[in-house]
Design an enzyme around this catalytic site. Sequence first.
Site, short mmCIF file in Angstrom:
data_model
loop_
_atom_site.label_atom_id
_atom_site.label_comp_id
_atom_site.label_asym_id
_atom_site.label_seq_id
_atom_site.Cartn_x
_atom_site.Cartn_y
_atom_site.Cartn_z
N GLU B 60 0.81 -1.22 0.00
CA GLU B 60 0.00 0.00 0.00
C GLU B 60 0.84 1.26 0.00
O GLU B 60 0.49 2.25 -0.64
CB GLU B 60 -0.97 0.00 1.20
CG GLU B 60 -2.17 -0.93 1.04
CD GLU B 60 -1.83 -2.40 1.19
OE1 GLU B 60 -0.70 -2.70 1.64
OE2 GLU B 60 -2.67 -3.26 0.86
N HIS B 129 -11.60 -5.69 8.06
CA HIS B 129 -12.41 -5.49 6.85
C HIS B 129 -13.67 -4.66 7.11
O HIS B 129 -14.54 -4.60 6.25
CB HIS B 129 -12.84 -6.85 6.26
CG HIS B 129 -11.71 -7.64 5.69
ND1 HIS B 129 -10.74 -8.22 6.46
CD2 HIS B 129 -11.40 -7.94 4.40
CE1 HIS B 129 -9.88 -8.86 5.67
NE2 HIS B 129 -10.26 -8.71 4.42
#
Lengths: 376, 325
Positions: B60, B129
């Site tokens: 990322e 999540h």
Amino acid sequence: MTDPVFGPAPERAPDPELVQLLTPEGERVHHPGFDADFSAEQLRGFYRDMVLVRRLDIEATALQRHGELGLWAQLLGQEAAQIGAGRALAPQDYVFPTYREHGVAWCRGVDPVRLLALFRGVDQGSWDPAEHNFGLYTIVIGAQTLHATGYAMGVQRDGLVGTGDPERDTAVVAHFGDGASSQGDVNEAFVFAASFNAPVVFFCQNNQWAISEPFERQSRIPLYRRSHGFGFPGIRVDGNDVLATYAVTKAALQRAREGQGPILIEAYTYRMGAHTTTDDPTRYRLSDDVEHWKLKDPIARLEVYLRRNGLADDDFLAEVAAEADALGERMRRECHALPDPSPHDLWDLVHAEKTAELAAQQAEYDAHAASFEEVS
Amino acid sequence: MTTMTLAKALNAGLRKAMEDDDKVVIMGEDVGTLGGVFRITDGLQKDFGDARVIDTPLAESGIVGTAVGLAMRGYRPVVEIQFDGFVYPAYDQIVCQVAKLHFRSQGRVRIPMVIRIPFGGGIGAVEHHSESPEAQFVHTPGLKVVACSNPADAYVMIQQAIHADDPVVFLEPKRLYHSAKADVDESAPAAPLWQSRVVRPGSDATLVAYGPTVSTCLDAATVAAEEGRSLEVIDLRTLSPLDLVPVHESVRRTGRLVVVHEAHVTLGVGAEIAARVTEECFHSLEAPVLRVGGFDTPYPPARIEEAFLPDLDRVLDAVDRTFGF
Ligand SMILES: Cc1ncc(C[n+]2csc(CCOP(=O)(O)OP(=O)(O)O)c2C)c(N)n1
Ligand SMILES: [Mg+2]
């Protein structure tokens, strides 16, 4: 000890040969891969650059000592690595520096006074990156290597790799230090550059120290070999040899421009000064080491070579010295004259499109500031 | 006019932005061949090629960091972070580079980047999540942060965010991706991106929400109406800058405010709104500003996430409490 299944762990590898074209004694040697011819003018240019950049560095350090700068990160000892890398660039190439690349900034035409402004606390970088193809100094170590890689991916998308036109084909240089080589960002940059075959040259000045930590703390293998695990070549060059650094960087840039992808250059050098003006290296290193590296001084060896071969006379050397004096004098004068910025402007710089929220805070500050003016 | 899910509206908005400006590039994990794990970028690589829809290595910081370089080269990168809980490896690049480059360069460097983050819970997922990290980005000067709550907004807001010259963190309520369906009028005039909006007028109390909790609040208002209480619902849409003009106007009429978000309440966006409304509407308030949000615990395992998430009952309970002062 050899593991029966996994094989031997690499021992701390011995230092390999480094690419060198000018020995510390000022003797011109040849290397099969990088045998370049240098004109007398080019050699004198390197000398002049290094002397002026060293002067710039000494002057800035003195300005810090006199309280004119908050901090200065010295490049002393790394002049050849930076001038070699800087002079190898084509105008269209783009450079992403750390906070110590004063020599590369010099080659890119950034006025040294702009560097002073940053370290004085007047601004955080006031040159136009697009004008000089030289990004802003980046203090978070390693972060800029990703920017370089992304920029190189942009160059690819612009179709400016491998056209065969030397005026258009473009490469990008990512500068970083031996300490930064441990950062995730640098390793991610290696992965991205390899995956996309981006035209980026990773230029690591291994100056042996990351503040107080010696290079051995960062790596068990020579730094240039890191690239092999990522699937692209690495090479170690004598970073105190401006000729070798120039030749190796030039070849690496050319390779990248042609579309052959990334490369890692380890410029093997030494940080002769403190990490910055706040650092005290006597707490962690021996003066013997520094004395040893003094014998490898990048400027002295070129001066010996120039004199011995009749490429520079006393007049030339005096001329450069006078130029250095003038530079120092100008830096002092212009540093003192740098105006403080206005707090009012802070809010204007946050976004391209100022928000109502920030405008309101700015107005509040202005009213507060004005209330003092009325009193006094 | 087309009926679209939120996911489809985002997809259509991205497609339109890519057609309008060939400097727009999409990058992220699985965004290309697969079309993203939520299919938001479905079909885009096929139509625009892999130079513009880039399946990146799985890193990322690398994604956002290289997007900075692309932005400096004149591109408009739209970065997808696969799930909210995976934005942290990029946190340094977002906070120290993306947010600060314009400031550091005195406006010479612009980073017109969009960082799309599917956020919020309610999908029965494993750890990392279901999170709501927006306050971290709202707290970072230099970033702009918006959240869409419905397909029509999603279609327009994603294009506006891409068009903006500043970095925008674009929050998408993942729970609604495939459940929220609505008519999207592609030719309707667009409201400015930096404005919040009254989505249901009312007179007794004000509910402020964004992203996934807007529909929760609308449901609460429907139930309250049956009980004779008229609730006004405001969809913030933009979290940074915060547009509280409609909120102040509303609170001056209702005197009561409940802010609802999935993020942890402590130092969440609701805390900032409570502070500002207190400053602006002190004399209109009949009750303290109340917050309904995620507890100050890590997001819980899926089997008990409904207890963590603000629901209709918790919202109505808070409204009741504002009448108890
Ligand atoms: C991410 C990050 N961690 C720590 C620091 C503090 N710091 C500044 S320079 C430095 C050492 C860097 O060493 P190296 O990469 O070898 O570069 P050099 O200073 O030797 O040029 C450290 C730890 C920083 N600037 N950024
Ligand atoms: Mg170092």
